[in-house]
Design a protein around this motif. Structure first.
Motif, mmCIF file in Angstrom:
data_model
loop_
_atom_site.group_PDB
_atom_site.id
_atom_site.type_symbol
_atom_site.label_atom_id
_atom_site.label_comp_id
_atom_site.label_asym_id
_atom_site.label_seq_id
_atom_site.Cartn_x
_atom_site.Cartn_y
_atom_site.Cartn_z
ATOM 1 N N MET A 19 0.826 -1.205 0.000
ATOM 2 C CA MET A 19 0.000 0.000 0.000
ATOM 3 C C MET A 19 0.863 1.260 0.000
ATOM 4 O O MET A 19 0.583 2.221 -0.738
ATOM 5 N N GLU A 20 1.930 1.266 0.791
ATOM 6 C CA GLU A 20 2.813 2.430 0.829
ATOM 7 C C GLU A 20 3.502 2.628 -0.519
ATOM 8 O O GLU A 20 3.684 3.759 -0.978
ATOM 9 N N TRP A 21 3.875 1.533 -1.160
ATOM 10 C CA TRP A 21 4.482 1.628 -2.495
ATOM 11 C C TRP A 21 3.487 2.225 -3.479
ATOM 12 O O TRP A 21 3.830 3.106 -4.270
ATOM 13 N N ARG A 22 2.246 1.763 -3.436
ATOM 14 C CA ARG A 22 1.221 2.309 -4.338
ATOM 15 C C ARG A 22 1.068 3.814 -4.121
ATOM 16 O O ARG A 22 0.973 4.576 -5.092
ATOM 17 N N ARG A 23 1.049 4.256 -2.870
ATOM 18 C CA ARG A 23 0.898 5.688 -2.579
ATOM 19 C C ARG A 23 2.083 6.488 -3.124
ATOM 20 O O ARG A 23 1.912 7.602 -3.635
ATOM 21 N N ARG A 24 3.270 5.898 -3.025
ATOM 22 C CA ARG A 24 4.444 6.595 -3.564
ATOM 23 C C ARG A 24 4.362 6.690 -5.084
ATOM 24 O O ARG A 24 4.756 7.711 -5.674
ATOM 25 N N VAL A 25 3.876 5.655 -5.744
ATOM 26 C CA VAL A 25 3.707 5.680 -7.197
ATOM 27 C C VAL A 25 2.689 6.749 -7.580
ATOM 28 O O VAL A 25 2.904 7.530 -8.515
ATOM 29 N N GLU A 26 1.572 6.794 -6.853
ATOM 30 C CA GLU A 26 0.551 7.826 -7.106
ATOM 31 C C GLU A 26 1.149 9.217 -7.000
ATOM 32 O O GLU A 26 0.908 10.082 -7.851
ATOM 33 N N ASP A 27 1.919 9.447 -5.931
ATOM 34 C CA ASP A 27 2.509 10.768 -5.715
ATOM 35 C C ASP A 27 3.522 11.109 -6.806
ATOM 36 O O ASP A 27 3.597 12.254 -7.260
ATOM 37 N N ALA A 28 4.310 10.101 -7.215
ATOM 38 C CA ALA A 28 5.342 10.344 -8.235
ATOM 39 C C ALA A 28 4.725 10.665 -9.590
ATOM 40 O O ALA A 28 5.217 11.530 -10.324
ATOM 41 N N VAL A 29 3.644 9.994 -9.917
ATOM 42 C CA VAL A 29 2.969 10.229 -11.202
ATOM 43 C C VAL A 29 2.100 11.475 -11.126
ATOM 44 O O VAL A 29 1.940 12.203 -12.110
ATOM 45 N N GLY A 30 1.537 11.722 -9.940
ATOM 46 C CA GLY A 30 0.546 12.786 -9.751
ATOM 47 C C GLY A 30 -0.815 12.122 -9.608
ATOM 48 O O GLY A 30 -1.220 11.365 -10.501
ATOM 49 N N LYS A 31 -1.512 12.385 -8.512
ATOM 50 C CA LYS A 31 -2.761 11.676 -8.227
ATOM 51 C C LYS A 31 -3.795 11.865 -9.342
ATOM 52 O O LYS A 31 -4.503 10.923 -9.723
ATOM 53 N N GLU A 32 -3.906 13.073 -9.868
ATOM 54 C CA GLU A 32 -4.905 13.326 -10.916
ATOM 55 C C GLU A 32 -4.622 12.477 -12.149
ATOM 56 O O GLU A 32 -5.524 11.830 -12.696
ATOM 57 N N LEU A 33 -3.377 12.457 -12.582
ATOM 58 C CA LEU A 33 -3.007 11.663 -13.751
ATOM 59 C C LEU A 33 -3.145 10.173 -13.458
ATOM 60 O O LEU A 33 -3.593 9.390 -14.307
ATOM 61 N N PHE A 34 -2.778 9.761 -12.245
ATOM 62 C CA PHE A 34 -2.865 8.356 -11.854
ATOM 63 C C PHE A 34 -4.291 7.847 -11.996
ATOM 64 O O PHE A 34 -4.546 6.807 -12.600
ATOM 65 N N PHE A 35 -5.250 8.580 -11.431
ATOM 66 C CA PHE A 35 -6.641 8.119 -11.470
ATOM 67 C C PHE A 35 -7.272 8.320 -12.846
ATOM 68 O O PHE A 35 -8.157 7.569 -13.237
ATOM 69 N N GLN A 36 -6.785 9.290 -13.584
ATOM 70 C CA GLN A 36 -7.241 9.442 -14.973
ATOM 71 C C GLN A 36 -6.815 8.235 -15.796
ATOM 72 O O GLN A 36 -7.586 7.695 -16.582
ATOM 73 N N ALA A 37 -5.571 7.792 -15.597
ATOM 74 C CA ALA A 37 -5.053 6.647 -16.342
ATOM 75 C C ALA A 37 -5.783 5.361 -15.978
ATOM 76 O O ALA A 37 -5.922 4.459 -16.816
ATOM 77 N N HIS A 38 -6.266 5.259 -14.738
ATOM 78 C CA HIS A 38 -6.926 4.032 -14.283
ATOM 79 C C HIS A 38 -8.445 4.148 -14.237
ATOM 80 O O HIS A 38 -9.115 3.260 -13.704
ATOM 81 N N GLU A 39 -8.981 5.228 -14.800
ATOM 82 C CA GLU A 39 -10.422 5.476 -14.714
ATOM 83 C C GLU A 39 -11.246 4.317 -15.279
ATOM 84 O O GLU A 39 -12.204 3.855 -14.670
ATOM 85 N N MET A 40 -10.860 3.823 -16.447
ATOM 86 C CA MET A 40 -11.629 2.753 -17.070
ATOM 87 C C MET A 40 -11.562 1.470 -16.239
ATOM 88 O O MET A 40 -12.566 0.786 -16.037
ATOM 89 N N ILE A 41 -10.371 1.161 -15.733
ATOM 90 C CA ILE A 41 -10.209 -0.050 -14.923
ATOM 91 C C ILE A 41 -11.024 0.049 -13.633
ATOM 92 O O ILE A 41 -11.688 -0.913 -13.234
ATOM 93 N N LEU A 42 -10.997 1.203 -12.983
ATOM 94 C CA LEU A 42 -11.696 1.363 -11.707
ATOM 95 C C LEU A 42 -13.210 1.408 -11.875
ATOM 96 O O LEU A 42 -13.946 1.248 -10.898
ATOM 97 N N ASN A 43 -13.677 1.635 -13.109
ATOM 98 C CA ASN A 43 -15.119 1.645 -13.388
ATOM 99 C C ASN A 43 -15.533 0.485 -14.284
ATOM 100 O O ASN A 43 -16.569 0.533 -14.927
ATOM 101 N N ILE A 44 -14.726 -0.569 -14.295
ATOM 102 C CA ILE A 44 -14.947 -1.684 -15.208
ATOM 103 C C ILE A 44 -16.286 -2.380 -14.951
ATOM 104 O O ILE A 44 -16.908 -2.933 -15.865
#
Length: 205
Positions: free
Chosen positions: A155-180
């Motif tokens: 979980m901590e690794w995932r949070r670091r990845v989100e922060d490194a990419v930028g949370k807005e871009l992270f969730f934009q990139a995964h929008e389709m998967i999270l709403n599958i």
């Protein structure tokens, strides 16, 4: 259009996605595409380091990833959403349990062998290895299998990845998967169902 169409065959001989067309140049396989783009656009060094040993560590993870994380994580999406959508029948719960057990083994290896006590897979900076891993691991999350729960290091690794990419871009990139799950409400052409159902079932054998 459909990945098995004649037009798609001109981009990828395998007629599979992802595929890249850059002018007259075509390329298949996601890892090859990522490496090509990182070289062409001279991306920041941390994505695919020039240091030969760090680069080898990225390559090592990418080689391991296909037969482990990728072999299990996406199947959760097929089992819970896509195959029932195309076949009209839910799969036995034992099938999901089998996949989750395989994924659990892979996640244990991921944490112990690759992540260890580091911020990211190859050290203190994010790389292509982390991007490839997180995209796969968000797929179970999208269908209600929260693999990060009860795994604080992951979980901590995932949070670091989100922060490194930028949370807005992270969730934009995964929008389709999270709403599958919303795909369950769409109407599928009967001919397409008939064509794809056997292929999807074969994927899980």
């Amino acid at each position: 259009g459909p990945s098995n169409s004649e037009g798609a065959g001109k981009v990828s001989l395998l007629k599979k996605v992802p595929a890249l067309k850059d002018g007259d140049f075509t390329l298949a396989e996601c890892t090859a595409i990522l490496l090509y783009l990182s070289r062409k656009y001279n991306t920041p060094d941390h994505w695919y380091p020039s240091d030969i040993q760090k680069r080898a560590q990225v390559d090592e993870y990418l080689s391991w990833h296909h037969a482990n994380i990728r072999a299990n994580a996406p199947k959760t999406m097929w089992i819970k959403v896509l195959i029932p959508l195309f076949t009209g029948q839910p799969l036995p719960s034992e099938k999901l349990q089998e996949v989750m057990e395989g994924l659990s083994t892979s996640l244990k290896q991921f944490e112990e062998r690759f992540l260890q006590d580091k911020a990211f897979i190859i050290g203190s900076e994010i790389s292509l290895a982390d991007l490839v891993a997180i995209v796969e691991l968000m797929q179970p999350v999208g269908v209600g299998c929260d693999i990060f729960e009860d795994r604080p290091r992951l979980m901590e690794w995932r949070r670091r990845v989100e922060d490194a990419v930028g949370k807005e871009l992270f969730f934009q990139a995964h929008e389709m998967i999270l709403n599958i799950k919303e795909l369950s409400n769409i109407q599928i052409d009967p001919q397409l169902k008939e064509h794809l159902a056997p292929m999807l079932m074969k994927m899980l054998k």
